[in-house]
Design a protein around this motif. Structure first.
Motif, mmCIF file in Angstrom:
data_model
loop_
_atom_site.group_PDB
_atom_site.id
_atom_site.type_symbol
_atom_site.label_atom_id
_atom_site.label_comp_id
_atom_site.label_asym_id
_atom_site.label_seq_id
_atom_site.Cartn_x
_atom_site.Cartn_y
_atom_site.Cartn_z
ATOM 1 N N GLY A 140 -1.314 6.561 8.627
ATOM 2 C CA GLY A 140 -2.468 5.678 8.727
ATOM 3 C C GLY A 140 -3.567 5.996 7.731
ATOM 4 N N PHE A 141 -3.454 7.108 7.048
ATOM 5 C CA PHE A 141 -4.458 7.488 6.057
ATOM 6 C C PHE A 141 -4.105 6.902 4.697
ATOM 7 N N GLU A 142 -5.121 6.680 3.879
ATOM 8 C CA GLU A 142 -4.925 6.108 2.547
ATOM 9 C C GLU A 142 -4.125 7.045 1.653
ATOM 10 N N ALA A 143 -3.496 6.467 0.660
ATOM 11 C CA ALA A 143 -2.770 7.252 -0.337
ATOM 12 C C ALA A 143 -3.770 7.877 -1.304
ATOM 13 N N ALA A 144 -3.601 9.172 -1.577
ATOM 14 C CA ALA A 144 -4.441 9.871 -2.555
ATOM 15 C C ALA A 144 -3.729 9.931 -3.899
ATOM 16 N N GLY A 145 -2.414 9.773 -3.876
ATOM 17 C CA GLY A 145 -1.612 9.821 -5.090
ATOM 18 C C GLY A 145 -0.148 9.896 -4.747
#
Length: 169
Positions: free
Chosen positions: A49-54
């Motif tokens: 559920g967390f955004e992609a950082a890379g």
């Protein structure tokens, strides 16, 4: 007389936004590892559920803390830069061949008291001090300084150390 009507106050959501947790000071010793499959999405928090950082490719190096609830906090080298975040347990292995000298590699600090600088030079501020043998992920040296990622004081830190203070391969 005119009658005024009151507008209802806007409702505020009671749900807390998903934010990345702070690094755990009781997390255990970091481990130098390599991604075994790619691409692997590095997330800003421990969960899908967390955004992609890379994104990391198979063979990219990382420094990982032991998994908690199926997710490991990592400092990884992806696309030639350091990314901090979380990856699912099992997406990396501590067994891997060192990469070529043009890519990041697992290393350790040669001497106690080595400062991690905010930039490549002694005039930059210090982000902390390494003990002898502290594991790091190092990138190729630039003008006598190596960019590194390490775990200090309960958090991942990225910075620069003198190339002579790093031993690897």
């Amino acid at each position: 007389m005119s009658e005024t009507t009151k507008k209802p106050a806007p409702r505020r959501s009671r749900a807390k936004p998903k934010t990345a947790p702070k690094a755990r000071s009781d997390a255990g010793a970091p481990l130098c590892a390599v991604f075994t499959a790619g691409p692997t999405t590095i997330r800003t928090g421990p969960g899908r559920g967390f955004e992609a950082a890379g994104e990391a490719a198979a063979g990219d190096w990382l420094l990982a803390l032991p998994a908690k609830n199926g997710w490991s906090e990592v400092a990884a080298v992806a696309g030639g830069a350091f990314i901090r975040g979380y990856v699912p347990e099992g997406s990396f292995s501590k067994h891997g061949k060192p990469a070529s000298r043009t890519r990041a590699y697992p290393a350790a600090c040669r001497a106690a008291g080595t400062e991690v600088k905010a930039g490549p030079g002694h005039t930059y501020g210090s982000d902390g001090t390494l003990d002898e043998g502290t594991p790091v992920i190092a990138m190729p040296r630039r003008a006598g300084w190596c960019p590194v990622a390490t775990f200090l004081g309960g958090r991942f830190v990225t910075g620069f150390v003198p190339a002579a203070a790093i031993k690897g391969r």
